[in-house]
Write an enzyme that holds these catalytic residues in place. Structure first.
Site, PDB file in Angstrom:
ATOM      1  CD  GLU A   1      -1.814  -2.328   1.689  1.00 43.84           C
ATOM      2  OE1 GLU A   1      -0.629  -2.573   2.012  1.00 43.84           O
ATOM      3  OE2 GLU A   1      -2.743  -3.134   1.851  1.00 43.84           O
TER       4      GLU A   1
ATOM      5  CE  LYS B   1     -17.873  -5.676   4.606  1.00 39.47           C
ATOM      6  NZ  LYS B   1     -17.206  -6.970   4.824  1.00 39.47           N
TER       7      LYS B   1
END
Ligand code: FAD
Ligand code: TPP
Ligand code: MG
Lengths: 163, 574
Positions: B51, B163
């Site tokens: 990342e 989420k």
């Protein structure tokens, strides 16, 4: 020099942590900090006191102004202003002391807000030096506990910090 | 109005914000979003191998185009892996938008699986951050994030998305805001006219002026205006590491870079100047040397969009808060109006002095006739092979300074490096982000055998997406910049600045499906460069070039000195 910085802040979660984080991150110290919502529920009003030379204070105010959630900012110590702090203080109060403490509290325009056989709890409002003078007058030996709100400030006269 | 899920709204909003590529890596908290990505084709996604590299790719893209780069990572380790990349962008004022997944809202605060307080962790290195609290607000937050990231002094903005804000079966009305307004954020549009007037008066009176240009000129896209002003006034111009290319590196009025590893003449001109016009530069400690000894005779005009950059380290005599472009426009207009020119005699005497300083060091270096190549000559050869027109990224170390000194950048946005944070591992992914968006240009990453290993795994990404960048590794077998300091300050005790057991970079490149070329001698270099750029135009080529480990970067300012106190070689001091 001591400065009182007053801020209108978006009343959003996380906004305060950005202000406090900035001080920690850049090595500025916060002496007192008060914060509460204003009459406009979308805004909080924050007062903080800090020390520093002109260059440092200039950087502090510039850096604070850069925070997206800082809506307005003023260094109150640059002009005429009123500052107040509230203190609740528990002092030992037995025998002859009781009358003496009551008298001292009156002189400082303090109020006894709670009484128990050995303890008075006194509420006192004023500028920081007044609160300190009171503690001095009572005698540090008699002080059991203090809690202070930190400074709240507002400018004198017609000047207004608003949107 | 259309009904979309949170995940779909996010992807749609990114598209409306002008995003073509997202650099990212999926994970549990983002699965709904990744599913929404799968079901459309407007926004493309590049799957990195780490990342941190996603952030540097987005950053490289942003530096080359001026538009915000976009990163998408999952909660917890995915998010924390981007921190170095975000900090790198933040320090160099680069626009970036980071989407980080977060655990379900009701789990936040419970030490849930892969929960980190990303808002808290990233706070010191972002310009701003948001947490999504209602799915309906996603389009608005995306619009705000892009607006904040790319206006004023640019920087990274993070959006943390729990989420449950992206559930596929919960749909909401989607509308992307046409305009963004924030009552507490109004970046300056122009400078104070009175101050600009004062500045012009000062410039017209100057006898030993210099224009000190920085990254802000590149960020503002105002190179043309800078060029026009420099040429009109006939003043010498120097640049920080971040501003290279804003004024042409091959032009006669350009003095080269200033500062710690700046040219002799640039640092001498600064020190002896009577007026400094700083444009989008922030008087970094790598430039000023000891601030108490900084340019004793100079009056300082400082143009910067961020008031906190002004009088932070060096007090400005004429502070001008505003964007470079509009301020320079106003200065030009005033010059036109006044019809005055600077003192021609004084300026020509000044140029005479400058031209006497120029040959003193002249960026000379001694070649080893029979031994290893010097890193400088490799950069010169690469400059020639690319006609001075490549996008050049770099990592951090000696190779970075050699690239800055010896590749003469004539255009802005071509020199892409981590200046403020100095992040090893930046160069290669940054080059990838650029190449994807400029497929027809040469994109070369100048690196060292130390730095390249910090993100070397991205060779795999390059194969997947066909990203034919050229890696020019100046292999001196040591952490050269560290070693130089140890030579100069620790009597040559090379504590942990030497790497045993380097990989065979050629085989490594081949193992990843690319081309590797080893270059050991001067004779091999031109052909190797030609092969890399022409024969293997559409392949990633890893050029592993052996260079002299003993070489130092010069000039180098003497610590705690003034700007003119420099080492010019291992034995020569000013
Ligand atoms: C190993 C190493 C060695 C280095 N040696 C040197 C060296 O010798 N010389 C050197 O110069 N640097 C050197 N650096 C880089 C140095 O650390 C700083 O990153 C660099 O000097 C900062 O450049 P800058 O002043 O142009 O500011 P930047 O970091 O590019 O900042 C840009 C400034 O412009 C302002 N700005 C942004 N947008 C606008 C706009 N639209 N309008 C107006 N202003 C705007 C910003 O507010 C900011 O103040 C070195 C770095 C490394 C890693
Ligand atoms: C992530 C990171 N860790 C450590 C450093 C400190 N550092 C600066 S330059 C350097 C050496 C770099 O070695 P190499 O990539 O081989 O380049 P060279 O100086 O040899 O050209 C190091 C360790 C850094 N800048 N970044
Ligand atoms: Mg090396």
């Amino acid at each position: 020099m001591r400065h009182i910085i007053s801020i209108l802040l978006e009343n959003e979660p996380g906004a305060l942590s950005r202000v406090v984080g900035l001080f920690a991150q850049r090595g500025y110290n916060i002496e007192t900090l008060t914060v509460a919502p204003t009459e406009d529920a979308t805004l909080s009003r924050l007062t903080m006191t800090t020390h520093g030379d002109d260059r440092k204070i200039e950087q502090i105010t510039k850096q604070l102004n850069k925070l997206i959630e800082v809506v307005k900012l003023v260094d109150l110590s640059e002009g005429q202003h009123i500052e107040r702090e509230l203190m609740l203080i528990k002092v030992k109060a037995v025998g002859a002391q009781r009358a003496e403490i009551k008298r001292t509290a009156d002189i400082f325009r303090g109020q006894i807000v709670d009484v128990s056989p050995n303890v008075y709890t006194i509420q006192l409002t004023g500028a920081t030096d007044k609160l300190e003078a009171f503690i001095e007058a009572i005698g540090p030996g008699s002080v059991l506990e203090t809690v202070r709100t930190g400074v709240s400030g507002i400018s004198r006269g017609e000047k207004i910090l608003s949107l | 109005m259309e009904l979309l899920s949170g995940g779909e709204m996010l992807v749609r909003a990114l598209h409306e914000a002008g995003v073509e590529y997202i650099y990212g890596y999926p994970g549990g908290s983002l699965l709904h979003v990744y599913d929404a990505l799968y079901r459309q084709s407007a926004v493309k996604h590049v799957l990195v191998r780490h990342e941190q590299a996603a952030a540097h790719m987005a950053d490289g893209y942003a530096r080359a185009t001026g538009k915000p780069g976009v990163v998408m990572v999952t909660s917890g380790p995915g998010a924390t892996n981007t921190i170095t990349g975000i900090a790198t962008a933040f320090t160099d004022s680069i626009p970036m938008v980071i989407i980080s997944g977060q655990v379900m809202s009701h789990l936040v605060g419970d030490d849930a699986f892969q929960e980190t307080d990303m808002l808290g962790v990233s706070r010191p290195v972002v310009k701003h951050s948001f947490s999504v609290r209602r799915p309906e607000e996603i389009p608005e937050l995306v619009a705000k994030a892009f607006y904040i990231a790319s206006t004023g002094r640019p920087g990274p903005v993070l959006i943390d998305i729990p989420k449950d804000m992206t559930m596929p079966n919960e749909r909401y009305e989607y509308a992307y805001p046409k305009k963004v307004k924030l009552r507490s954020y109004t970046p300056p549009q122009r400078g104070h006219s009175g101050q600009i007037k004062k500045a012009v008066e000062l410039l017209l009176k100057a006898k030993r002026p210099v224009i000190y240009s920085g990254g802000g000129v590149v960020i503002d896209g105002s190179s043309d205006k800078l060029r026009a002003l420099v040429d009109r006034l006939n003043f010498p111009c120097t640049s920080t590491l971040m501003g290279l290319g804003a004024y042409p590196g091959t032009a006669d009025r350009f003095l080269g870079m200033l500062g710690m590893h700046g040219t002799y003449e640039a640092n001498m001109v600064m020190h002896h100047s009577d007026v400094i016009l700083a444009v989008g530069a922030r008087f970094d400690d790598r430039v000023t040397n000891a601030t108490s000894k900084f340019c004793p005779d100079a009056k300082i005009i400082h143009i910067d969009i961020d008031p906190s950059s002004i009088s932070k380290t060096i007090t400005a005599d004429v502070p001008i808060v505003g964007p470079v472009g509009t301020v320079l426009d106003e200065m030009m207009a005033l010059l036109d109006e006044a019809g005055e020119v600077p003192d021609a005699d004084a300026i020509s005497a000044w140029w005479k002095q400058i031209n006497e300083w120029r040959p003193r060091h002249g960026m000379r270096f001694d070649k080893n006739e029979n031994g290893l190549m010097k890193p400088q000559e490799v950069i010169e050869a690469m400059w020639a092979a690319t006609n001075g027109d490549a996008y050049v990224t770099s990592d951090v170390g000696q190779h970075q300074m050699f690239a800055a000194q010896y590749y003469k950048f004539d255009k802005p946005n071509r020199w892409i490096n981590s200046g403020g944070l100095g992040t090893m591992g930046f160069g290669f992914p940054a080059a990838m982000g650029i190449k994807l968006n400029f497929p027809d240009h040469h994109v070369v990453c100048v690196t060292g055998e130390g730095s390249i290993q910090m993100n070397i795994q991205e060779m795999s990404t390059c194969l997947q997406y066909g990203i034919p960048v050229k890696i020019l590794c100046l292999n001196n077998g040591s952490l050269g910049m560290v070693r130089q300091w140890q030579d100069m300050n620790y009597e040559g005790r090379h504590s942990h600045s030497y790497m045993e057991s380097l990989p065979d970079f050629v085989k490594l490149a081949e193992a990843y499906g690319h081309v590797g070329i080893q270059v050991k001698t001067r004779d091999e270099l031109p052909q190797a460069l030609e092969d890399a750029l022409v024969k293997y135009k559409d392949r990633l080529v890893f050029l592993d070039v052996a260079v002299d480990p003993e070489e130092h970067v010069y000039p180098m300012q003497v610590p705690q000195g003034s700007m003119r106190d420099m080492w010019l070689s291992k034995t020569e001091r000013t």
